[in-house]
Design a protein around this motif. Structure first.
Motif, PDB file in Angstrom:
ATOM      1  N   ARG A   1       0.835  -1.202   0.000  1.00 44.69           N
ATOM      2  CA  ARG A   1       0.000   0.000   0.000  1.00 44.69           C
ATOM      3  C   ARG A   1       0.867   1.249   0.000  1.00 44.69           C
ATOM      4  O   ARG A   1       0.537   2.251  -0.647  1.00 44.69           O
ATOM      5  CB  ARG A   1      -0.926  -0.006   1.214  1.00 44.69           C
ATOM      6  N   ALA A   2       2.005   1.208   0.715  1.00 40.08           N
ATOM      7  CA  ALA A   2       2.903   2.352   0.730  1.00 40.08           C
ATOM      8  C   ALA A   2       3.486   2.602  -0.655  1.00 40.08           C
ATOM      9  O   ALA A   2       3.627   3.754  -1.087  1.00 40.08           O
ATOM     10  CB  ALA A   2       4.030   2.119   1.742  1.00 40.08           C
ATOM     11  N   THR A   3       3.800   1.520  -1.381  1.00 36.39           N
ATOM     12  CA  THR A   3       4.332   1.669  -2.735  1.00 36.39           C
ATOM     13  C   THR A   3       3.284   2.226  -3.675  1.00 36.39           C
ATOM     14  O   THR A   3       3.566   3.114  -4.497  1.00 36.39           O
ATOM     15  CB  THR A   3       4.842   0.318  -3.252  1.00 36.39           C
ATOM     16  N   GLU A   4       2.062   1.718  -3.567  1.00 37.31           N
ATOM     17  CA  GLU A   4       0.973   2.204  -4.416  1.00 37.31           C
ATOM     18  C   GLU A   4       0.729   3.687  -4.161  1.00 37.31           C
ATOM     19  O   GLU A   4       0.538   4.464  -5.101  1.00 37.31           O
ATOM     20  CB  GLU A   4      -0.290   1.396  -4.149  1.00 37.31           C
ATOM     21  N   ARG A   5       0.762   4.072  -2.905  1.00 36.85           N
ATOM     22  CA  ARG A   5       0.565   5.490  -2.571  1.00 36.85           C
ATOM     23  C   ARG A   5       1.695   6.336  -3.134  1.00 36.85           C
ATOM     24  O   ARG A   5       1.482   7.440  -3.642  1.00 36.85           O
ATOM     25  CB  ARG A   5       0.485   5.652  -1.046  1.00 36.85           C
ATOM     26  N   ALA A   6       2.934   5.826  -3.041  1.00 34.61           N
ATOM     27  CA  ALA A   6       4.082   6.555  -3.587  1.00 34.61           C
ATOM     28  C   ALA A   6       3.937   6.762  -5.081  1.00 34.61           C
ATOM     29  O   ALA A   6       4.246   7.836  -5.619  1.00 34.61           O
ATOM     30  CB  ALA A   6       5.376   5.808  -3.259  1.00 34.61           C
ATOM     31  N   GLU A   7       3.455   5.720  -5.783  1.00 29.78           N
ATOM     32  CA  GLU A   7       3.244   5.862  -7.227  1.00 29.78           C
ATOM     33  C   GLU A   7       2.201   6.921  -7.531  1.00 29.78           C
ATOM     34  O   GLU A   7       2.348   7.694  -8.490  1.00 29.78           O
ATOM     35  CB  GLU A   7       2.815   4.518  -7.810  1.00 29.78           C
ATOM     36  N   ARG A   8       1.138   6.962  -6.740  1.00 29.55           N
ATOM     37  CA  ARG A   8       0.106   7.985  -6.958  1.00 29.55           C
ATOM     38  C   ARG A   8       0.691   9.385  -6.793  1.00 29.55           C
ATOM     39  O   ARG A   8       0.220  10.340  -7.409  1.00 29.55           O
ATOM     40  CB  ARG A   8      -1.051   7.801  -5.983  1.00 29.55           C
ATOM     41  N   LEU A   9       1.728   9.490  -5.958  1.00 28.07           N
ATOM     42  CA  LEU A   9       2.359  10.781  -5.708  1.00 28.07           C
ATOM     43  C   LEU A   9       3.611  10.963  -6.558  1.00 28.07           C
ATOM     44  O   LEU A   9       4.501  11.740  -6.216  1.00 28.07           O
ATOM     45  CB  LEU A   9       2.691  10.914  -4.218  1.00 28.07           C
ATOM     46  N   LEU A  10       3.679  10.244  -7.657  1.00 26.59           N
ATOM     47  CA  LEU A  10       4.695  10.439  -8.694  1.00 26.59           C
ATOM     48  C   LEU A  10       6.098  10.032  -8.286  1.00 26.59           C
ATOM     49  O   LEU A  10       7.079  10.511  -8.856  1.00 26.59           O
ATOM     50  CB  LEU A  10       4.706  11.902  -9.160  1.00 26.59           C
ATOM     51  N   ALA A  11       6.227   9.162  -7.301  1.00 29.55           N
ATOM     52  CA  ALA A  11       7.550   8.663  -6.923  1.00 29.55           C
ATOM     53  C   ALA A  11       7.885   7.466  -7.789  1.00 29.55           C
ATOM     54  O   ALA A  11       7.144   6.478  -7.785  1.00 29.55           O
ATOM     55  CB  ALA A  11       7.572   8.272  -5.449  1.00 29.55           C
ATOM     56  N   PRO A  12       8.971   7.511  -8.563  1.00 31.18           N
ATOM     57  CA  PRO A  12       9.305   6.375  -9.431  1.00 31.18           C
ATOM     58  C   PRO A  12       9.644   5.125  -8.626  1.00 31.18           C
ATOM     59  O   PRO A  12      10.428   5.183  -7.683  1.00 31.18           O
ATOM     60  CB  PRO A  12      10.522   6.860 -10.215  1.00 31.18           C
ATOM     61  N   VAL A  13       9.041   4.029  -8.975  1.00 30.46           N
ATOM     62  CA  VAL A  13       9.381   2.741  -8.374  1.00 30.46           C
ATOM     63  C   VAL A  13      10.572   2.171  -9.134  1.00 30.46           C
ATOM     64  O   VAL A  13      10.573   2.114 -10.361  1.00 30.46           O
ATOM     65  CB  VAL A  13       8.189   1.766  -8.432  1.00 30.46           C
ATOM     66  N   LEU A  14      11.596   1.768  -8.387  1.00 32.04           N
ATOM     67  CA  LEU A  14      12.852   1.352  -9.017  1.00 32.04           C
ATOM     68  C   LEU A  14      12.874  -0.145  -9.285  1.00 32.04           C
ATOM     69  O   LEU A  14      12.526  -0.952  -8.409  1.00 32.04           O
ATOM     70  CB  LEU A  14      14.033   1.701  -8.097  1.00 32.04           C
TER      71      LEU A  14
END
Length: 898
Positions: free
Chosen positions: A371-384
């Protein structure tokens, strides 16, 4: 656990924005570049529209239809035009001119497809304070707008001459009573005058035509200056933009939300990064869901190499950490004490300078990584993406703006990737209290926004530290339970000339329950704090004498507030930029000891300069100098930085151009370059050993070198390199003597070099010149290449007066001697070798010279420099030469170069 798998410093990706609700727009004047750059950036950040600034329209080479088409091609609407100003409550002749101007501009805007025109309340000297007249004029303007299908959004800037509040603007709009006239509400202007935004609540949503969002710090500066230069993205300032947005929602407004942030830093940044940060701030403002609970900093990972790694691991061992694990497939070590874990990543890093340690990753514990990763993606944080073996832990990671990897972990399953090599012990440290990072002023707000929005940390207000090198801005962010703390710093006025020896320092602060015991255990490795600090501490806090004596004895810094106290101490700098701290919090103290920060910075710099000057080994007998020809592509300030980072004590500077093809750095005639050079020398502790080249042939006059000599003296140089390509022995002797006489009052020696292709080609001819000139500051410079190629005698060298020799040029070269002068020159300038790689009798020549001379490394290697760059070549030259000339014994971590 590798983290930098080819990752660029600032990842930019195509972000899948899942927005709902109101349209999101960005004002073009928030961004840098041309209109084309700005539209591309807005589209890349997935804004729905733009607010077109007058300046961008006027300066664009595109016509109205082209602007409309380019926006449509990118999926952007032109939601508003900003700004039409100085219109209302003016004399009749001015009104007529204004209406004419409006007709022309509105025709262009209609062609572009603009829907709304923002009209700012008048600042004109022609305007009068008359609400009825203002309403009448705005009604007339609305009539013109309506004919072209436009609407007017009347805005009250906080500095408006007569209309400066939203409430006043609303009264005039109601008085005008025209369907094409409504309000523009800007959160900055509203909240500066009305912090609770009461005036917004009474406006019907259908009369709000445009809404702009911006934040700002509370400041005493002029409101115009603050609005035009110092606005912030929502959530980074102290205005309640979230409450403003809620009040706007409560009115029923259904138009676009436009980011309107005037900030000098943002407007000079890459427009794509600025736009992405803007979108992230608005998405966070609208709500991206509650972040999962954070449980703490699980580990911090440092990128190191064979130089910085042993230094950092030595410091960890001194702090009581144990080398507990080795990664099964990657060159990563786990060091642990209690729950404090440090990973040392020895993999080659393209983005990390040799010999440097830097924070490359951290892991935070979270109850729900997915859920933290999904939220980060919504906030434009690139997943590495991560390279891993099938049996290794699958950890989610995202990229911070500076390239740091943020791992999101739920438990300690990642530890299975490490083979156990030691059992962690306890020595008073039981976890990581906080991580401290320093960014450029350009990245400061971006990083704060990232940690605030993506990790859900609460950013505290920015504070200023009066540091020894100019003000430092500091802003801490932490979760509600204070389990994850990250302190961010920047030097807002740093422009590159004067800076501490440690660029952008970082530190990991470990938590302890007994700072005094921890410092006592660390002993001599604690960064020493001057006694004056403790005298001041006694005056401010009236501490119990025995307690104060313990603080002084162990160099522990102290702070106290109404909630509790804070004890902290630090190691020396490790790998150029990282150090460790140990902190103890007593009671409810929640800060970071800001009063001690300037003291610690000064102590770090003083110790760093001492280490640069100190001999690195007990048996080392020579200082090293970086001759400019080794890295001639580096400007003098860059050469100094390269020398400092590699471990040299001196540099030699080439102040004159020897060949037309080589770069020229006019220190003698460029005051700005001279100033920059002097502050770089002061900042790094590097000294100038020599300047070159006084090359006096038949047509040169020694008097022409007066400014050259003065420039060298101004830089603190000690020696001048001279060459005499003159066949007339008497003339060149006289001219050499004159140059010596000119240099002597400036404290300079003149050292004669004898390249084998010149008319002073060997040791014997140089000796004849020195004896004939008979000057007390005359010397001979032995360059190992020239000495070997000239066939000069080592036995003769051994017989010469010791006072003639001040330093020596060290290098190696292939055994075969080129048969032509052209070949000799080419080797000398482009193809020298590191000591030990060629055929020069280095021990024999150096052994014939007086002991203790500085070794000036003049090793130009054009091919290698082209491959690795001048700075890395300078480091390799130092490392190779020192290892060959003075093999080092194993040293403790405090003796390693930093």
């Amino acid at each position: 656990m590798m983290t930098l798998d080819g990752m660029s410093r600032r990842p930019v990706m195509n972000y899948p924005v899942r927005s709902s609700g109101k349209r999101l727009a960005i004002a073009t004047h928030c961004l840098s570049g041309t209109l084309e750059d700005k539209l591309a950036a807005a589209a890349a950040a997935r804004f729905h529209g733009v607010e077109l600034a007058e300046s961008d329209l006027v300066s664009s080479s595109w016509g109205p239809r082209r602007i409309r088409d380019e926006c449509a091609r990118r999926g952007l609407a032109v939601d508003a035009y900003q700004a039409f100003a100085d219109f209302e409550a003016v004399p009749p002749d001015v009104l007529r001119a204004n209406l004419r101007r409006a007709e022309r501009i509105f025709a262009v805007l209609e062609e572009i497809g603009v829907r709304t025109v923002v009209v700012s309340s008048s600042m004109s000297a022609d305007a009068v304070d008359d609400d009825e007249l203002a309403a009448e004029h705005l009604r007339a303007l609305a009539e013109v707008a309506a004919r072209g299908g436009l609407r007017l959004a009347y805005e009250a800037p906080a500095w408006g001459r007569f209309v400066s509040t939203a409430a006043h603007a609303w009264r005039i709009v109601r008085m005008a009573d025209h369907p094409a006239l409504g309000l523009c509400l800007d959160s900055f202007h509203v909240l500066i005058k009305d912090p609770e935004a009461r005036s917004v609540r009474v406006v019907p949503g259908d009369k709000i035509f445009h809404v702009q969002l911006a934040d700002a710090p509370w400041a005493t500066m002029d409101v115009v200056e603050q609005s035009r230069h110092h606005r912030l993205l929502p959530g980074l300032g102290e205005l309640d933009v979230a409450a403003f947005a809620r009040h706007v929602d409560g009115t029923g407004y259904d138009g676009p939300l436009s980011l309107e942030v005037s900030n000098d830093v943002y407007r000079q940044a890459d427009p794509r990064h600025a736009a992405i940060n803007g979108m992230r701030s608005v998405l966070d403002l609208k709500g991206a869901g509650e972040p999962p609970e954070l449980t703490g900093i699980v580990f911090t990972e440092l990128a190191v190499d064979d130089i910085s790694g042993p230094e950092v691991s030595g410091a960890l061992a001194a702090l009581g950490f144990v080398h507990a694990g080795r990664h099964r497939s990657k060159p990563v070590e786990l060091w642990q004490q209690g729950t404090a874990r440090i990973l040392l990543n020895f993999a080659a890093q393209r983005t990390v300078a040799p010999g440097t340690a830097t924070v490359c990753a951290l892991a935070v514990g979270t109850a729900d990584p997915a859920r933290a990763t999904e939220r980060a993606e919504r906030l434009l944080a690139p997943v590495l993406p991560r390279l891993r073996r099938p049996e290794e832990a699958d950890l989610a990671s995202i990229a911070a703006p500076d390239g740091t990897s943020i791992f999101l972990v739920r438990d300690n399953g990642w530890l299975q990737d490490f083979e156990t090599v030691g059992i962690p012990a306890g020595n008073g440290i039981d976890g990581i209290d906080h991580l401290s990072l320093t960014d450029s002023v350009d990245d400061f707000d971006e990083c704060t926004l990232f940690y605030r929005a993506v990790l859900g940390l609460h950013a505290e207000r920015t504070t200023e530290i009066a540091a020894p090198f100019g003000p430092i801005l500091s802003r801490a962010a932490a979760d509600e339970a204070r389990r994850v703390r990250i302190a961010l710093h920047t030097a807002p006025m740093r422009r590159g000339d004067w800076a501490p020896v440690i660029p952008n320092p970082q530190h990991v602060a470990f938590r302890t329950g007994d700072a005094i015991a921890a410092a006592r255990a660390l002993g001599a490795h604690v960064l020493r704090i001057p006694g004056n600090y403790y005298a001041d501490l006694d005056a401010r806090f009236e501490l119990e004498p025995g307690f104060l004596a313990e603080l002084r004895a162990h160099s522990i810094l102290y702070d106290r507030d109404e909630h509790g106290a804070y004890l902290h101490f630090s190691t020396e700098m490790l790998g150029h930029r990282v150090f460790f701290a140990v902190v103890q919090r007593l009671g409810g103290y929640d800060g970071y000891g800001p009063a001690g920060a300037p003291v610690r910075m000064a102590a770090h710099r003083e110790r760093r300069l001492l280490k640069l000057r100190e001999r690195k080994e007990p048996d080392q007998r020579h200082d090293f100098s970086l001759a400019h020809l080794t890295a001639l592509s580096l400007s003098p300030p860059e050469l100094v930085d390269a020398a400092a980072e590699a471990g040299y004590r001196y540099v030699g500077l080439r102040l004159t151009r020897v060949t037309p093809q080589e770069p020229h750095y006019p220190l003698a005639t460029d005051p700005a370059l001279m100033r920059t050079m002097k502050v770089r020398l002061a900042a790094t502790g590097i000294e100038v050993l020599d300047i070159e080249l006084a090359r006096i042939g038949p047509g040169e006059n020694p008097a022409d070198f007066q400014r050259f000599l003065e420039a060298g003296a101004e830089l603190g140089a000690r020696h001048v390199i001279c060459q005499l390509p003159d066949p007339d022995r008497a003339r060149k002797t006289d001219r050499f003597a004159l140059l010596c006489e000119m240099a002597r009052p400036l404290g300079l020696t003149v050292d004669l070099e004898f390249p084998s292709w010149t008319e002073t080609p060997d040791l014997d001819s140089a000796v004849r010149v020195l004896r004939g000139a008979a000057q007390p500051n005359a010397g001979i410079l032995v360059d190992l290449l020239h000495f070997a190629r000239s066939g000069s005698s080592v036995a003769d060298l051994r017989q010469l007066p010791a006072e003639w020799f001040h330093f020596v040029h060290v290098c190696d070269a292939p055994p075969a001697v080129p048969p032509t002068n052209q070949g000799l020159i080419h080797t000398a300038r482009f193809e020298r070798l590191f000591p030990g790689e060629g055929g020069i009798d280095i021990p024999g020549i150096l052994g014939a010279l007086p002991p203790g001379l500085p070794y000036a490394l003049e090793i130009p290697r054009a091919t290698l420099v082209a491959q690795v760059g001048g700075k890395e070549h300078a480091r390799l030259a130092f490392s190779k030469a020192r290892d060959h000339l003075e093999p080092r014994k194993d040293a403790r971590w405090t003796d390693a170069p930093s």
